[in-house]
Design a protein around this motif. Structure first.
Motif: not given
Lengths: 277, 434
Positions: A107-112, A124, A126-127, A172-175, A240-241
């Protein structure tokens, strides 16, 4: 060996005026290198230094190649600023791997941001990070999820999955998610089953990406794009992490176009022509 | 000697006849629990058929909910009963001996209840039986927990059998094995949570240690509750030996509650200074889980029972029953407050992305509620059936003590003195206490 004795107290002070700018820089660099600031080069970055630390060790490259435990050592470099959140990668993934509506492998995360001059938002992707030290693999009671001994891909042997969901919490990456159709946990396998094992060289998501934000390749090959993107000092690379110590294989960088051009020295990139490669 | 063997062979088992003599109210209560258990199992099977993801409240980011909490509650209580009862019949603490039979029986029932509940949480329970054996992952806490709990159940059943047989040396050996395996299994359950690095609230050695102390506390609470309740059902079970046992266990339980209060205080204080943990701690202290935490975990689970147990002086059984009954409810919430809040912070929270800013929420669904009731009702049903059918877990009544024998102040069985032996020596010999 005898050295002439010098009485430091009798030496004349030369002052700092005569020190050249170059010498000063070298001196400062030395200090930074010792304190580790220069090596990571990004004190302000909130994320890790793992990728950089690994990439900058032994800048020659040759001795570094041996440190990748798999061959081909599949890896993905995500050039964050190239991602435009078109979600073509997510669609391609869902289609290629028959991902049900209630789940996703990527999925694609959004950072504002507020108060930044150039950008208000960053995307961002993530996978699964296909960690070398994968917590899910350790947590699984029946070895239903395992590190592929050749490629390093974290894969599933669905028939062994008892559905305890410990791996979902260990990741830790919710994959991971539970797929009712497979009666097992489902996760990204770098499209091994649907593409790589059938001779393709790109994953569904990386081949669908129109901007080249997702770059997939083999980390053990020094000519491969992912190797080149990670093994450079021009731009920071992170994961990440990093605090979880999982040694992930998804690397992140901002991926400013010009610097990437310089890094690759005219190599044909995906973002210039995604159709032909 | 022959006389003793004859007496103990009967095991105090009164069979179905005992149920026939029970009052209608008692039978209705048992019937209600049986119905609830059947209904719970039926709803659970329905969930299994249509697919749990349609009917359970758990999600991708909160995959462990009410069922895992209830499972933890059951196995914690089971291990605790094993720990508390072992003080008596494994380590020779005479005051604790009279509770052994009821405690081991309830310990077995509690772990079976836990297995009933986890059956409806694991997606493929039948695969587990196969691949746990042929494809074990020795670095997985989950594997160790499951395997050791399996072994624990076996040891407990053998221990119980020999306890009924009055064969204290084998029973004691099995009791010791069950204790070691049970503690290993239980600390592994703590480690299942404590070794997930992505979850700050769980990660670390705290949970395996906390689980053991918390188990001992739950065990003390449970045995006080089931024994005082049994005395309401059949006042005959209360005698001098049992009263002394109640007093000793009340003291131990009050001590263990204090220990857990101490654990909880430090969990809160240390959690406050770590970013990811403090989000969870604040949810417990003043957020979504504040009622769970303050009203149930702290007040019902620790403060009130501690006060009442001290007030009871170990001999006001009505007060002990209320204190520990409410405490059982508090302890249930205590388990829930470990399992669910540990998952509310998204793993991407520290990345500062929009999707991960809010805390995750979870609400148990009807199906989860019923599947939990299946296990808990089974425990209640088995408890009430056991009290009647096993005659309040007493040995046969010995109105006439055979010559050369005496009623053991520890276990209540008839012991026979060898020539020139004192009663105490006979007890030590009988219970293999040296």
């Amino acid at each position: 060996m005898n050295f002439p004795k010098i009485d430091l107290n009798k030496l004349k002070n030369e002052g700092t005026e005569s020190v050249t700018v170059k010498e000063r820089r070298n001196f400062l660099k030395l200090g930074f290198a010792i304190t580790g600031v220069y090596a990571s080069g990004k004190i302000l970055s909130l994320s890790s230094t793992y990728g950089v630390a690994q990439a900058s060790e032994g800048s020659g490259g040759a001795d570094f190649v041996e440190k990748y435990p798999y061959n081909p050592h599949y890896s993905m470099v995500i050039r964050q600023s190239l991602c435009i959140d078109c979600e073509k990668c997510v669609d391609a993934c869902n289609k290629t791997n028959h991902v049900p509506e209630y789940g996703y492998r990527t999925r694609i995360l959004t950072r504002k941001y507020q108060g930044q001059l150039d950008k208000k938002v960053e995307f961002i992707p993530v996978l699964c990070n296909h960690c070398n030290d994968a917590p899910c693999v350790r947590a699984c009671p029946t070895k239903a999820t395992y590190k592929d001994p050749v490629t390093g891909i974290v894969r599933m042997e669905s028939k062994k999955c008892i559905g305890c969901k410990t791996c979902m919490l260990a990741c830790p990456y919710d994959a991971r998610y539970f797929s009712a159709a497979r009666h097992a946990i489902d996760k990204c396998d770098f499209c091994w089953e649907e593409r790589l094992s059938k001779g393709e060289t790109q994953t569904g998501c990386s081949s669908a990406c129109p901007t080249g934000a997702r770059t997939f390749g083999n980390m053990t090959d020094p000519d491969n794009i992912v190797f080149k993107l990670v093994h450079q000092l021009q731009e920071s690379v992170w994961v990440l992490r990093p605090e979880d110590g999982t040694k992930p294989n998804i690397f992140y960088m901002k991926g400013n176009m010009e610097s990437v051009d310089n890094i690759l020295k005219g190599q044909k990139f995906k973002y210039s022509d995604p159709a032909k490669s | 000697m022959e006389i003793m063997v004859n007496i103990s062979k009967k095991w105090g088992y009164h069979g179905i006849d005992a149920l026939k003599k029970a009052s209608p109210g008692y039978l209705m209560l048992m019937g209600a629990f049986a119905l609830l258990a059947v209904a719970g199992a039926a709803v659970g099977v329905h969930g299994m058929v249509v697919g749990y993801h349609h009917v359970y409240g758990v999600s991708r980011e909160v995959p462990w909910g009410l069922l895992i909490s209830a499972y933890v509650f059951c196995v914690v209580t089971s291990t605790g009963l094993c720990i508390i009862s072992s003080i008596g019949h494994v380590f020779g603490g005479e005051a604790f001996m009279p509770i052994a039979k009821r405690a081991i029986f309830m310990s077995i029932i509690f772990i079976l209840g836990g297995f009933c509940i986890i059956f409806f949480d694991i997606e493929n329970p039948f695969r587990m039986a196969i691949y746990n054996v042929i494809s074990p992952n020795l670095s997985s806490n989950m594997w160790w927990m499951g395997t050791l709990y399996g072994a624990y159940l076996v040891f407990m059943i053998i221990e119980y059998y020999f306890l009924l047989e009055q064969n204290h040396s084998i029973s004691r050996l099995m009791g010791f094995a069950a204790l070691v395996v049970g503690i290993a299994a239980h600390s592994n359950l703590g480690a299942v949570f404590g070794m997930l690095h992505g979850r700050a609230f769980w990660y670390g050695p705290y949970l395996p240690i906390y689980f053991i102390f918390s188990a001992a506390m739950s065990g003390g609470c449970a045995i006080l509750f089931v024994t005082t309740l049994a005395a309401k059902i059949n006042p005959e079970i209360m005698n001098q030996r049992m009263e002394r046992a109640m007093q000793a266990i009340t003291q131990v339980t009050a001590f263990l509650i204090s220990t857990i209060i101490f654990f909880t205080i430090w969990k809160i204080i240390t959690g406050m200074v770590s970013h990811d943990k403090s989000l969870v701690i604040m949810a417990l202290v003043s957020g979504d889980y504040a009622i769970n935490f303050w009203c149930f975990e702290v007040f019902l689970g620790m403060v009130l029972p501690l006060y009442l147990l001290i007030r009871s002086r170990g001999n006001n059984f009505g007060m002990i029953m209320w204190a520990t009954g409410l405490m059982m409810i508090g302890i249930f919430f205590m388990r829930y407050d470990i399992v669910v809040p540990g998952q509310i912070v998204s793993v991407y929270h520290s990345l500062g992305v929009e999707e991960a800013l809010a805390l995750r929420t979870y609400m148990p669904s009807f199906h989860e509620f019923m599947a939990t009731l299946f296990g808990l009702s089974f425990i209640c049903f088995a408890y009430f059936a056991g009290e009647k059918m096993l005659n309040g877990h007493q040995l046969e009544k010995h109105e006439i003590v055979p010559e050369g024998g005496y009623i053991c102040p520890g276990c209540g069985a008839i012991h026979f003195m060898d020539e020139g032996e004192s009663e105490e020596d006979a007890m030590r010999r009988h219970h293999k206490i040296w």
